[in-house]
Design a protein around this motif. Structure first.
Motif, short mmCIF file in Angstrom:
data_model
loop_
_atom_site.label_atom_id
_atom_site.label_comp_id
_atom_site.label_asym_id
_atom_site.label_seq_id
_atom_site.Cartn_x
_atom_site.Cartn_y
_atom_site.Cartn_z
N LYS A 273 0.83 -1.21 0.01
CA LYS A 273 -0.10 -0.13 0.08
C LYS A 273 0.86 1.36 0.00
CE LYS A 273 -2.47 0.80 3.86
NZ LYS A 273 -3.24 0.66 4.71
N TRP A 274 1.80 1.35 0.93
CA TRP A 274 2.83 2.50 0.80
C TRP A 274 3.62 2.59 -0.37
CZ3 TRP A 274 2.86 6.51 3.91
CH2 TRP A 274 2.30 6.66 5.04
N VAL A 275 4.28 1.36 -1.03
CA VAL A 275 4.73 1.55 -2.38
C VAL A 275 3.86 2.00 -3.51
CG1 VAL A 275 5.98 0.20 -4.05
CG2 VAL A 275 6.42 -0.27 -1.46
N GLY A 276 2.85 1.75 -3.35
CA GLY A 276 1.78 2.14 -4.50
C GLY A 276 1.19 3.55 -4.16
N ALA A 277 1.19 3.97 -2.87
CA ALA A 277 0.98 5.32 -2.58
C ALA A 277 2.07 6.17 -3.06
CB ALA A 277 0.38 5.56 -1.41
N ALA A 278 3.01 5.78 -2.53
CA ALA A 278 4.31 6.91 -2.67
C ALA A 278 4.51 7.06 -4.21
CB ALA A 278 5.57 6.21 -2.16
N TYR A 279 4.26 6.09 -5.33
CA TYR A 279 4.59 6.14 -6.41
C TYR A 279 3.51 6.98 -7.15
CZ TYR A 279 5.90 4.75 -11.08
OH TYR A 279 6.48 4.72 -12.55
N LEU A 280 2.13 6.98 -6.91
CA LEU A 280 1.13 7.97 -7.22
C LEU A 280 1.47 9.38 -6.86
CD1 LEU A 280 -2.07 6.13 -6.36
CD2 LEU A 280 -1.43 6.59 -8.60
N VAL A 281 1.96 9.44 -5.40
CA VAL A 281 2.23 10.92 -5.11
C VAL A 281 3.37 11.47 -5.96
CG1 VAL A 281 3.12 12.25 -3.12
CG2 VAL A 281 1.42 10.52 -2.69
N TYR A 282 4.57 10.60 -6.33
CA TYR A 282 5.54 10.90 -7.25
C TYR A 282 5.17 11.62 -8.33
CZ TYR A 282 9.04 10.54 -10.42
OH TYR A 282 10.05 10.51 -11.51
N LEU A 283 4.23 10.72 -9.08
CA LEU A 283 3.78 11.07 -10.41
C LEU A 283 2.85 12.37 -10.03
CD1 LEU A 283 2.64 7.55 -11.85
CD2 LEU A 283 4.39 9.00 -12.57
N GLY A 284 2.06 12.52 -9.19
CA GLY A 284 1.31 13.68 -8.89
C GLY A 284 2.00 14.84 -8.96
N VAL A 285 3.21 14.84 -8.07
CA VAL A 285 4.09 16.04 -7.98
C VAL A 285 4.58 16.46 -9.40
CG1 VAL A 285 6.06 16.86 -7.12
CG2 VAL A 285 4.56 15.67 -5.58
N LYS A 286 5.03 15.40 -9.96
CA LYS A 286 5.96 15.66 -11.52
C LYS A 286 4.82 16.30 -12.46
CE LYS A 286 8.28 12.82 -14.85
NZ LYS A 286 8.92 11.55 -15.42
N LEU A 287 3.71 15.77 -12.33
CA LEU A 287 2.73 16.42 -13.22
C LEU A 287 2.27 17.77 -12.74
CD1 LEU A 287 0.40 16.38 -15.60
CD2 LEU A 287 -1.11 15.14 -13.99
N TRP A 288 2.33 18.25 -11.58
CA TRP A 288 1.93 19.45 -11.07
C TRP A 288 3.03 20.23 -11.63
CZ3 TRP A 288 -1.88 21.68 -7.87
CH2 TRP A 288 -1.41 22.75 -7.25
N ARG A 289 4.22 19.94 -11.60
CA ARG A 289 5.33 20.83 -11.77
C ARG A 289 5.83 20.87 -13.36
NH1 ARG A 289 10.14 19.05 -7.87
NH2 ARG A 289 11.15 20.92 -8.92
N ALA A 290 4.98 20.15 -14.09
CA ALA A 290 5.20 19.99 -15.61
C ALA A 290 5.31 21.22 -16.11
CB ALA A 290 4.21 18.80 -16.23
N PRO A 291 6.11 21.61 -17.16
CA PRO A 291 5.96 22.86 -18.11
C PRO A 291 4.89 22.75 -19.02
CG PRO A 291 7.89 21.39 -18.74
CD PRO A 291 7.32 20.72 -17.73
N VAL A 292 4.56 23.89 -19.46
CA VAL A 292 3.54 23.95 -20.58
C VAL A 292 3.84 24.62 -21.76
CG1 VAL A 292 1.74 24.28 -18.75
CG2 VAL A 292 2.73 26.27 -19.54
N SER A 293 3.32 24.42 -22.92
CA SER A 293 3.69 24.96 -24.25
C SER A 293 2.71 25.94 -24.68
CB SER A 293 3.98 23.87 -25.09
OG SER A 293 2.40 23.13 -25.29
N ALA A 294 3.33 27.09 -24.72
CA ALA A 294 2.51 28.32 -25.34
C ALA A 294 1.81 27.70 -26.84
CB ALA A 294 3.40 29.67 -25.54
#
Length: 213
Positions: free
Chosen positions: A81-102
């Motif tokens: 459960k912790w492994v899966g949860a940590a991976y989801l949080v990691y992907l969420g943070v990565k998506l939150w910080r992802a750059p955008v293209s004008a």
């Protein structure tokens, strides 16, 4: 499919129940939507394949007895459960910080190879202990005790995999269609942060989820 195992009505009841449960968005579907919004068509095949293989892994593990072990071993259940949860949080943070293209559609991690998208989706799907326990709790409800068990499990398992694949594909195509309407950087950023928040929330919910009983 060997319909001599049980009636068509019995099989259709399983199809209806499984379809309803699959339609409820969970961590896997949130990841499928996020990748479809970020990468469009190039991510669809990879994410759908990851979902299919991940569900197959979870289903096979449950059939081999891992589901029973997870249902009785609090320590192993907690680790997964912790492994899966940590991976989801990691992907969420990565998506939150992802750059955008004008001036163009949202891009989350341009240059990410399809095999990495496949690996991410597979890991989230296969490492979700709730999915493994689900098979143990759900499948027996439709098994007929007076008939051979293994053939029934194979038929229901194959049916579930087909439904899971179609469900993931439908969500991916819907998200991909919505992606074409996204052009402004502010909208792109909003999509990234909403998707990232959903993934982080899914990770937190995975940790908070408790075994029934």
């Amino acid at each position: 499919m060997d319909l001599t195992l049980f009636s068509v009505e019995h099989w259709l009841a399983f199809v209806a129940a499984a379809a309803v449960l699959l339609a409820i968005p969970g961590p896997t579907i949130l990841l499928v939507i996020s990748y479809a919004l970020g990468h469009g068509r190039q991510a669809t095949g990879a994410t759908v394949a990851g979902v299919t293989l991940g569900d197959f892994t979870a289903m096979t593990a449950s059939m081999l007895g891992l589901g029973v072990l997870l249902a009785t071993s609090a320590a192993l259940f907690t680790v997964l459960k912790w492994v899966g949860a940590a991976y989801l949080v990691y992907l969420g943070v990565k998506l939150w910080r992802a750059p955008v293209s004008a001036g163009g559609p949202v891009e989350i991690g341009a240059g990410v190879k399809p095999w990495r998208i496949f690996a991410h989706t597979y890991a989230v799907t296969a490492l979700n202990p709730k999915g493994i326990v689900f098979f143990v709790a759900f499948l027996p409800q439709f098994l007929v005790a007076s008939l051979p068990v293994v053939p029934q499990m194979l038929v229901f398992g194959a049916t579930f995999l087909v439904l899971a694949t179609l469900n993931a594909l439908a969500y991916a195509l819907l998200a991909q269609a919505a992606r074409r309407t996204i052009r402004k950087p502010a909208v792109q950023r909003g999509v990234n942060r909403v998707g990232g928040s959903l993934l982080i929330g899914a990770g937190i919910m995975t940790v908070a989820w408790r075994k029934a009983g």
